[in-house]
Design a protein around this motif. Structure first.
Motif, PDB file in Angstrom:
ATOM      1  N   ASP A   1      44.872   8.146 -24.664  1.00  0.00           N
ATOM      2  CA  ASP A   1      43.686   8.543 -25.439  1.00  0.00           C
ATOM      3  C   ASP A   1      43.012   7.335 -26.107  1.00  0.00           C
ATOM      4  OD1 ASP A   1      45.330   8.021 -27.636  1.00  0.00           O
ATOM      5  OD2 ASP A   1      45.583  10.139 -28.177  1.00  0.00           O
ATOM      6  N   SER A   2      43.303   6.131 -25.577  1.00  0.00           N
ATOM      7  CA  SER A   2      42.798   4.927 -26.253  1.00  0.00           C
ATOM      8  C   SER A   2      41.280   4.802 -26.164  1.00  0.00           C
ATOM      9  CB  SER A   2      43.478   3.672 -25.709  1.00  0.00           C
ATOM     10  OG  SER A   2      43.253   3.566 -24.328  1.00  0.00           O
ATOM     11  N   ASN A   3      40.653   5.482 -25.191  1.00  0.00           N
ATOM     12  CA  ASN A   3      39.185   5.485 -25.160  1.00  0.00           C
ATOM     13  C   ASN A   3      38.587   6.703 -25.855  1.00  0.00           C
ATOM     14  OD1 ASN A   3      37.702   3.225 -24.007  1.00  0.00           O
ATOM     15  ND2 ASN A   3      39.153   3.479 -22.317  1.00  0.00           N
ATOM     16  N   GLY A   4      39.424   7.449 -26.556  1.00  0.00           N
ATOM     17  CA  GLY A   4      38.880   8.551 -27.338  1.00  0.00           C
ATOM     18  C   GLY A   4      39.777   9.775 -27.358  1.00  0.00           C
ATOM     19  N   VAL A   5      39.929  10.327 -28.575  1.00  0.00           N
ATOM     20  CA  VAL A   5      40.622  11.600 -28.757  1.00  0.00           C
ATOM     21  C   VAL A   5      39.534  12.661 -28.715  1.00  0.00           C
ATOM     22  CG1 VAL A   5      42.230  12.885 -30.217  1.00  0.00           C
ATOM     23  CG2 VAL A   5      42.231  10.390 -30.274  1.00  0.00           C
ATOM     24  N   TRP A   6      39.363  13.248 -27.540  1.00  0.00           N
ATOM     25  CA  TRP A   6      38.219  14.113 -27.318  1.00  0.00           C
ATOM     26  C   TRP A   6      38.534  15.575 -27.615  1.00  0.00           C
ATOM     27  CZ3 TRP A   6      35.265  11.890 -22.429  1.00  0.00           C
ATOM     28  CH2 TRP A   6      34.762  10.628 -22.767  1.00  0.00           C
ATOM     29  N   THR A   7      37.616  16.422 -27.178  1.00  0.00           N
ATOM     30  CA  THR A   7      37.635  17.814 -27.653  1.00  0.00           C
ATOM     31  C   THR A   7      38.852  18.621 -27.205  1.00  0.00           C
ATOM     32  OG1 THR A   7      35.334  18.013 -28.169  1.00  0.00           O
ATOM     33  CG2 THR A   7      36.353  19.977 -27.278  1.00  0.00           C
TER      34      THR A   7
ATOM     35  N   ASP B   1      43.092   4.592 -21.174  1.00  0.00           N
ATOM     36  CA  ASP B   1      42.721   3.163 -21.159  1.00  0.00           C
ATOM     37  C   ASP B   1      41.842   2.832 -19.955  1.00  0.00           C
ATOM     38  OD1 ASP B   1      44.773   3.618 -19.374  1.00  0.00           O
ATOM     39  OD2 ASP B   1      46.053   1.977 -20.090  1.00  0.00           O
ATOM     40  N   LYS B   2      41.929   3.667 -18.906  1.00  0.00           N
ATOM     41  CA  LYS B   2      41.064   3.445 -17.735  1.00  0.00           C
ATOM     42  C   LYS B   2      39.926   4.471 -17.686  1.00  0.00           C
ATOM     43  CE  LYS B   2      44.397   1.061 -14.852  1.00  0.00           C
ATOM     44  NZ  LYS B   2      45.637   1.161 -15.707  1.00  0.00           N
ATOM     45  N   SER B   3      39.678   5.126 -18.817  1.00  0.00           N
ATOM     46  CA  SER B   3      38.604   6.133 -18.923  1.00  0.00           C
ATOM     47  C   SER B   3      38.767   7.311 -17.978  1.00  0.00           C
ATOM     48  CB  SER B   3      37.216   5.498 -18.731  1.00  0.00           C
ATOM     49  OG  SER B   3      36.930   4.691 -19.839  1.00  0.00           O
ATOM     50  N   VAL B   4      40.018   7.683 -17.733  1.00  0.00           N
ATOM     51  CA  VAL B   4      40.299   8.908 -16.985  1.00  0.00           C
ATOM     52  C   VAL B   4      40.484  10.036 -18.000  1.00  0.00           C
ATOM     53  CG1 VAL B   4      41.937  10.060 -15.426  1.00  0.00           C
ATOM     54  CG2 VAL B   4      41.409   7.622 -15.134  1.00  0.00           C
ATOM     55  N   GLN B   5      39.939  11.200 -17.694  1.00  0.00           N
ATOM     56  CA  GLN B   5      40.091  12.321 -18.616  1.00  0.00           C
ATOM     57  C   GLN B   5      41.372  13.100 -18.298  1.00  0.00           C
ATOM     58  OE1 GLN B   5      36.226  14.233 -18.423  1.00  0.00           O
ATOM     59  NE2 GLN B   5      35.238  12.365 -19.163  1.00  0.00           N
ATOM     60  N   VAL B   6      42.261  13.155 -19.276  1.00  0.00           N
ATOM     61  CA  VAL B   6      43.552  13.838 -19.114  1.00  0.00           C
ATOM     62  C   VAL B   6      43.741  14.800 -20.293  1.00  0.00           C
ATOM     63  CG1 VAL B   6      44.569  11.858 -17.904  1.00  0.00           C
ATOM     64  CG2 VAL B   6      44.844  12.051 -20.394  1.00  0.00           C
ATOM     65  N   GLN B   7      44.653  15.754 -20.130  1.00  0.00           N
ATOM     66  CA  GLN B   7      44.905  16.699 -21.231  1.00  0.00           C
ATOM     67  C   GLN B   7      46.229  16.358 -21.897  1.00  0.00           C
ATOM     68  OE1 GLN B   7      42.065  18.042 -21.398  1.00  0.00           O
ATOM     69  NE2 GLN B   7      41.579  17.596 -19.253  1.00  0.00           N
TER      70      GLN B   7
ATOM     71  N   ILE C   1      38.717  16.525  -7.958  1.00  0.00           N
ATOM     72  CA  ILE C   1      37.995  16.463  -9.243  1.00  0.00           C
ATOM     73  C   ILE C   1      37.890  14.995  -9.662  1.00  0.00           C
ATOM     74  CG2 ILE C   1      38.138  17.068 -11.708  1.00  0.00           C
ATOM     75  CD1 ILE C   1      37.430  19.456  -9.847  1.00  0.00           C
ATOM     76  N   LEU C   2      36.683  14.560  -9.995  1.00  0.00           N
ATOM     77  CA  LEU C   2      36.491  13.160 -10.387  1.00  0.00           C
ATOM     78  C   LEU C   2      37.137  12.897 -11.756  1.00  0.00           C
ATOM     79  CD1 LEU C   2      32.787  12.638  -9.199  1.00  0.00           C
ATOM     80  CD2 LEU C   2      34.902  11.857  -8.085  1.00  0.00           C
ATOM     81  N   PRO C   3      37.575  11.640 -11.976  1.00  0.00           N
ATOM     82  CA  PRO C   3      38.336  11.326 -13.201  1.00  0.00           C
ATOM     83  C   PRO C   3      37.562  11.549 -14.508  1.00  0.00           C
ATOM     84  CG  PRO C   3      37.944   9.348 -11.846  1.00  0.00           C
ATOM     85  CD  PRO C   3      37.533  10.521 -11.027  1.00  0.00           C
ATOM     86  N   LYS C   4      36.219  11.587 -14.419  1.00  0.00           N
ATOM     87  CA  LYS C   4      35.442  11.792 -15.651  1.00  0.00           C
ATOM     88  C   LYS C   4      34.846  13.188 -15.741  1.00  0.00           C
ATOM     89  CE  LYS C   4      34.435   6.939 -16.438  1.00  0.00           C
ATOM     90  NZ  LYS C   4      33.433   5.892 -16.508  1.00  0.00           N
TER      91      LYS C   4
END
Ligand code: FRU
Length: 547
Positions: free
Chosen positions: A76-82, A102-108, A139-142
């Motif tokens: 979550d180093s590029n953001g703690v998102w919703t 860190d690589k801007s991949v969206q994960v849960q 599904i794309l990483p973003k």
């Protein structure tokens, strides 16, 4: 900055400074309502996103708390998102949120309170096995973010949905889990709608066909409909539809495919500014509550200058409109009434072409409840006269010129945040128009085009049609709070939130007017105006909060 400081609100939730966006993980726990939000602690623009946190006993008076979660892990180093909260049957809390890695991949990711005995839930622990979900094949990483609150399947598993897209088709993926650590993806989608783009902040919940209470997220049965809401990345609109959920394969279909989620004809929570919203079930008062992010309509430069950006709307109860069965109704939580100070009641007949100052003193913080009725003679005159052209099919709040354009039976309503000379004003009004079928159609609009002399502000005309049933008067509720106006038409069937930036109509110089700009309609207006107190949102200190 003192020049713009009047834009701060008195009873809407906002951080003391800097940028805020989506509501996150709202919940009620051990006597407190918790509110988390997307927050940039470093600037008044989006970036460096972490979770801000506040608590309240009544959803109105808030105390700010320290940040709940910060960007301190690779996932979550590029953001703690919703994210969203789920309260398990034993009362414990599970939080699922999106991390931008860190690589801007969206994960849960999974998180939970460090100390369940702390009603303030100050400290949060991130699960050692995070991330618990990564973008699946195709599904794309973003394009993989914003997990919902979980609900129970008939087999006793937990189920969540996560928004995404494939090409231009907006979709919602479905996963089952028993422990929130490992998940099984269903090969079906909750729903998919072509040409709607990325679905952000999907929400999914039951509403009762018969009951005025809200429903806990896992409730299902013959008297239940299900709502799918998605926030459309491209248009920044929160669209919803009423439909039927199938527990067996985790799919949902809309009652009316011509108003499916996200297409241009579909319903919106709000026809003004309102985005990335999220509901939660309030077990304290058996109601479902909707939070929505209200961003600014001024420039980024102005936000930087004033040092903050964005508000949250007053939380709204949300239920199915049992009278129409087709739309939701939203209403400010009843606790807002605790801010009502002195009130004045008015009853008047308003003839065509009038603009009437309403003496309520300073009008920068108001709650207005109003009832209007067009005189029967006026309606008969229009409906009985074949030479009056039908215009309802052509009319739209956005494209028909705003509150200065006079029709036979409208517009009429209030101008709020107006200066004495009406050089600045924000009209909120009904426009009633005759249709080709010789029936009347009613629109509820907000015209911000004359709301400000500032030159860096967007000033749209907002609104939509509002269902009016036989025998109903026209009703509106308006909350005014310095730089935000929230309008609720017909008990909350159609809602409009706008941000306005008057330069003259501020503090004591802000006035209220009642107007009837119709050509032929005499209107009776009966309304109450309350001055509203401030909610005095407190900075964090142990004493304030444990008191
Ligand atoms: C919606 C959104 C979400 C995301 C968050 C990031 O406004 O883009 O999809 O999780 O904001 O701040």
């Amino acid at each position: 900055n003192s020049m713009l400081s009047w834009q701060r609100t008195a009873f809407h939730f906002q951080p003391e400074q800097n940028w805020m966006n989506d509501p996150n993980g709202p919940l009620f726990y051990k006597g407190y309502y918790h509110f988390f939000y997307q927050y940039n602690p470093n600037a008044a623009v989006w970036g460096d996103i972490v979770w801000g946190h506040a608590v309240s006993k009544d959803l109105i008076h808030w105390v700010h708390l320290p940040l709940a979660m910060v960007a301190d892990q690779w996932y979550d180093s590029n953001g703690v998102w919703t994210g969203s909260a789920t309260i398990l049957p034993d009362g414990s809390i599970v939080m699922l949120y999106t991390g931008s890695t860190d690589k801007s991949v969206q994960v849960q990711n999974l998180a939970y309170p460090e100390d369940p005995n702390d009603p303030l839930l100050l400290k949060w622990v991130k699960f050692s096995g995070n991330p618990v979900l990564v973008p699946p094949p195709g599904i794309l990483p973003k394009d993989f973010r914003d997990p919902t609150t979980a609900w129970k399947t008939s087999e006793g598993k937990w189920r969540i949905t996560i928004g995404s897209k494939i090409n231009r088709t907006g979709i919602s993926l479905v996963y089952d889990t028993t422990d929130f650590k490992t998940y099984e993806r269903l090969d079906t989608l909750l729903h998919a709608v072509p040409n709607t783009g990325m679905w952000e902040c999907v929400d999914f919940y039951p509403v009762s066909k018969t009951d005025v209470n809200g429903l806990e997220t896992s409730v299902n049965g013959p008297d239940v409909k299900h709502i799918v809401k998605a926030s459309m990345d491209d248009t920044r609109i929160d669209h919803y539809a009423v439909g039927t959920y199938f527990d067996s394969n985790g799919t949902w279909i809309p009652d009316d495919p011509t108003i499916d989620v996200g297409i241009s004809t579909s319903l919106r929570y709000d026809y003004g500014k309102f985005y990335a919203s999220k509901t939660f079930y309030d077990q304290n008062k058996s109601r479902r509550i909707l939070w929505g992010w209200i961003s600014e309509s001024d420039s980024e430069a102005a936000d930087v200058q004033k040092g903050w950006s964005s508000l949250q709307g007053i939380p709204r109860t949300v239920v199915l409109d049992t009278k129409t069965g087709k739309n939701l109704v939203q209403w400010p939580v009843e606790e807002i009434k605790s801010l009502r100070l002195s009130s004045k009641k008015f009853d008047m007949e308003v003839s065509p072409g009038s603009m009437i100052p309403i003496d309520v003193g300073s009008a920068a913080q108001l709650d207005i409840e109003a009832e209007f009725e067009i005189k029967k003679e006026s309606i008969d005159k229009i409906l009985g006269n074949a030479s009056v052209v039908a215009e309802a099919e052509e009319f739209s709040c956005q494209n028909s010129g705003g509150s200065t354009v006079r029709g036979a039976l409208g517009p009429f309503g209030f101008s709020v945040l107006a200066d004495e000379k009406l050089s600045e004003q924000t009209p909120i009004y009904f426009y009633v128009a005759k249709g080709k079928d010789s029936k009347l159609k009613t629109f509820f609009c907000t015209d911000t085009s004359r709301s400000s002399f500032a030159n860096d502000v967007i000033k749209p005309i907002y609104g939509s049609v509002v269902p009016v049933l036989k025998g109903e008067k026209l009703t509106m509720r308006i909350l005014v709070d310095h730089s935000i106006v929230e309008g609720f038409g017909q008990g909350g069937r159609t809602c409009i939130t706008s941000r306005v930036y008057p330069t003259k109509a501020i503090y004591g110089a802000a006035k209220l007017f009642l107007f009837n700009n119709a050509i032929d309609a005499t209107v009776t207006a009966s309304f109450t105006v309350w001055q509203m107190n401030s909610a005095f949102i407190h900075p964090y200190s142990e004493d304030v909060v444990r008191a």
